[in-house]
Motif scaffolding. Structure first.
Motif, PDB file in Angstrom:
ATOM      1  N   HIS A  36       0.850  -1.189   0.000  1.00 52.86           N
ATOM      2  CA  HIS A  36       0.000   0.000   0.000  1.00 52.86           C
ATOM      3  C   HIS A  36       0.886   1.240   0.000  1.00 52.86           C
ATOM      4  CE1 HIS A  36      -3.642  -2.362   0.978  1.00 52.86           C
ATOM      5  NE2 HIS A  36      -2.804  -3.107   1.655  1.00 52.86           N
ATOM      6  N   ASN A  37       0.680   2.108  -0.975  1.00 54.83           N
ATOM      7  CA  ASN A  37       1.503   3.306  -1.116  1.00 54.83           C
ATOM      8  C   ASN A  37       0.786   4.516  -0.529  1.00 54.83           C
ATOM      9  OD1 ASN A  37       3.556   1.922  -2.660  1.00 54.83           O
ATOM     10  ND2 ASN A  37       2.117   1.945  -4.374  1.00 54.83           N
ATOM     11  N   LEU A  38       1.443   5.188   0.394  1.00 46.18           N
ATOM     12  CA  LEU A  38       0.893   6.368   1.043  1.00 46.18           C
ATOM     13  C   LEU A  38       1.811   7.557   0.793  1.00 46.18           C
ATOM     14  CD1 LEU A  38       0.169   4.794   4.545  1.00 46.18           C
ATOM     15  CD2 LEU A  38      -1.444   5.019   2.657  1.00 46.18           C
ATOM     16  N   THR A  39       1.217   8.742   0.704  1.00 44.59           N
ATOM     17  CA  THR A  39       2.045   9.938   0.625  1.00 44.59           C
ATOM     18  C   THR A  39       2.710  10.198   1.969  1.00 44.59           C
ATOM     19  OG1 THR A  39       0.648  10.905  -1.072  1.00 44.59           O
ATOM     20  CG2 THR A  39       2.059  12.411   0.159  1.00 44.59           C
ATOM     21  N   SER A  40       1.918  10.114   3.041  1.00 47.99           N
ATOM     22  CA  SER A  40       2.435  10.382   4.382  1.00 47.99           C
ATOM     23  C   SER A  40       1.992   9.294   5.351  1.00 47.99           C
ATOM     24  CB  SER A  40       1.935  11.736   4.904  1.00 47.99           C
ATOM     25  OG  SER A  40       2.355  12.791   4.085  1.00 47.99           O
TER      26      SER A  40
ATOM     27  N   ARG B 135       4.590  -3.934   4.429  1.00 43.17           N
ATOM     28  CA  ARG B 135       3.202  -3.814   3.984  1.00 43.17           C
ATOM     29  C   ARG B 135       2.873  -2.451   3.381  1.00 43.17           C
ATOM     30  NH1 ARG B 135       1.101  -9.013   4.116  1.00 43.17           N
ATOM     31  NH2 ARG B 135       1.752 -10.058   6.049  1.00 43.17           N
ATOM     32  N   LEU B 136       3.602  -1.406   3.815  1.00 43.16           N
ATOM     33  CA  LEU B 136       3.289  -0.046   3.421  1.00 43.16           C
ATOM     34  C   LEU B 136       4.534   0.639   2.874  1.00 43.16           C
ATOM     35  CD1 LEU B 136       1.387   1.058   6.680  1.00 43.16           C
ATOM     36  CD2 LEU B 136       0.345   0.159   4.590  1.00 43.16           C
TER      37      LEU B 136
ATOM     38  N   MET C 111     -12.041   2.230  13.336  1.00 44.68           N
ATOM     39  CA  MET C 111     -11.104   2.888  14.246  1.00 44.68           C
ATOM     40  C   MET C 111     -10.287   1.913  15.077  1.00 44.68           C
ATOM     41  SD  MET C 111     -13.373   6.139  15.590  1.00 44.68           S
ATOM     42  CE  MET C 111     -14.992   5.374  15.585  1.00 44.68           C
ATOM     43  N   GLN C 112     -10.729   0.670  15.154  1.00 48.31           N
ATOM     44  CA  GLN C 112     -10.097  -0.309  16.040  1.00 48.31           C
ATOM     45  C   GLN C 112      -8.637  -0.563  15.645  1.00 48.31           C
ATOM     46  OE1 GLN C 112     -11.991  -1.760  18.628  1.00 48.31           O
ATOM     47  NE2 GLN C 112     -10.020  -2.420  19.408  1.00 48.31           N
ATOM     48  N   GLU C 113      -7.716  -0.166  16.502  1.00 51.62           N
ATOM     49  CA  GLU C 113      -6.280  -0.440  16.350  1.00 51.62           C
ATOM     50  C   GLU C 113      -5.740   0.023  14.999  1.00 51.62           C
ATOM     51  OE1 GLU C 113      -6.237  -4.669  17.154  1.00 51.62           O
ATOM     52  OE2 GLU C 113      -5.861  -4.301  19.287  1.00 51.62           O
TER      53      GLU C 113
ATOM     54  N   GLU D 299      -4.028  -2.965   7.758  1.00 55.84           N
ATOM     55  CA  GLU D 299      -5.029  -3.016   6.698  1.00 55.84           C
ATOM     56  C   GLU D 299      -6.062  -1.900   6.874  1.00 55.84           C
ATOM     57  OE1 GLU D 299      -4.526  -5.421   8.914  1.00 55.84           O
ATOM     58  OE2 GLU D 299      -4.094  -7.349   7.926  1.00 55.84           O
ATOM     59  N   ARG D 300      -6.566  -1.727   8.104  1.00 51.74           N
ATOM     60  CA  ARG D 300      -7.543  -0.673   8.357  1.00 51.74           C
ATOM     61  C   ARG D 300      -6.897   0.706   8.235  1.00 51.74           C
ATOM     62  NH1 ARG D 300      -9.677  -4.631  12.010  1.00 51.74           N
ATOM     63  NH2 ARG D 300      -8.469  -3.865  13.791  1.00 51.74           N
TER      64      ARG D 300
END
Length: 304
Positions: A2-6, A67-68, A242-244, A289-290
């Motif tokens: 999973h690619n995130l900017t921040s 993962r990220l 919101m869980q964890e 994942e969440r």
């Protein structure tokens, strides 16, 4: 992958707040407020260095890299109410920027006066404001009122946000609304149009410490449906979302997560400065994942 900017970290600087919201989740162990790291400049600086060392995008040993992927780290400063300590808040924000973090702030907005806004707005990527109601009686019943009986002036808040945007044209505004038994039937459309945020997050009241003021599935869904005209900016988060799924640090410098059992409080790591971020982060469960699902909802991963 999973690619995130921040990658977003949430540091709750203080438990102290001028409001007493009945559903507030920012309540830690009784001794925490006497050990808040922001009371010690050296420990504050050390925590910022350690967090950036561990979560910085160049640290390929961080277990999340399996993962990220992320290009930057954003430190979200929260509370309690962080603007109760304006000098410390500005110092932390400046140090964090100097360390390499992007910075955002979550506030109830009551103390964001012109003097503070002039200095804090240029340091921020995002400014989040907690707004639960436009009705005086509802805010009083929720506890969004200080001990002198003062409530936030929404017109003044609107002017402050406009000043912040002028001071920092790249600043984005987000509103947070906790949907609970006292406000679930309210229509906030006029207020949202007036404040004109880039994002609005509606969070179903999470029974971390107690189960008072919770709402049913139907009540939460009806609140979201009532505001469907804001679908372009509205993000709804239910309990399971919101869980964890947040990376959170408490005022004394520990990672923490809400217990999977309603009303059971939090699970904590050992202090980060005692064992290091690597060991401390391994002591709390994190549902990547969440986490990634939340940030994937926003173009460029720019959720707050």
């Amino acid at each position: 992958m999973h690619n995130l900017t921040s990658l977003v970290l949430n540091w709750h600087l203080t438990e102290t707040c001028n409001y007493r919201c009945r559903y507030c989740y920012a309540t830690w162990e009784a001794s925490t407020r006497h050990r808040e790291l922001i009371r010690d400049p050296e420990h504050t600086a050390a925590l910022l260095r350690e967090l950036y060392r561990f979560f910085g995008p160049d640290n390929r040993l961080n277990p999340l890299t399996k993962r990220l992927s992320w290009n930057a780290v954003r430190l979200n400063l929260a509370g309690g109410e962080p603007t109760l300590h304006p000098g410390i808040l500005l110092s932390v924000a400046n140090q964090a920027r100097g360390q390499g973090f992007e910075v955002s702030l979550i506030s109830n907005g009551s103390l964001l006066n012109a003097a503070l806004m002039k200095h804090i707005a240029p340091l921020l990527n995002w400014l989040g404001i907690s707004i639960d109601s436009a009705i005086v009686a509802t805010n009083v019943e929720i506890g969004r009122v200080d001990r002198c009986g003062r409530l936030i002036d929404l017109d003044e808040l609107g002017r402050s946000l406009e000043m912040a945007r002028q001071s920092n044209p790249g600043l984005r505004i987000k509103l947070n609304t906790v949907v609970n038994r006292l406000n679930h039937a309210e229509d906030l459309s006029s207020l949202i149009r007036y404040l004109s945020p880039e994002k609005w997050k509606a969070l179903r009241m999470l029974p971390v410490v107690n189960e008072h003021l919770t709402v049913t599935d139907e009540q939460f869904a009806t609140f979201i449906a009532r505001h469907k005209s804001f679908a372009g900016i509205l993000r709804a988060e239910n309990h399971q979302d919101m869980q964890e799924s947040y990376i959170m640090i408490d005022p004394s410098g520990r990672f923490f997560q809400n217990s999977p059992i309603a009303g059971q409080g939090y699970a904590y790591s050992q202090p980060i400065l005692e064992v290091g971020a690597d060991a401390a982060f391994a002591q709390v469960h994190f549902a990547y994942e969440r986490f990634s699902s939340r940030y994937a909802l926003d173009v460029g991963g720019e959720a707050v």
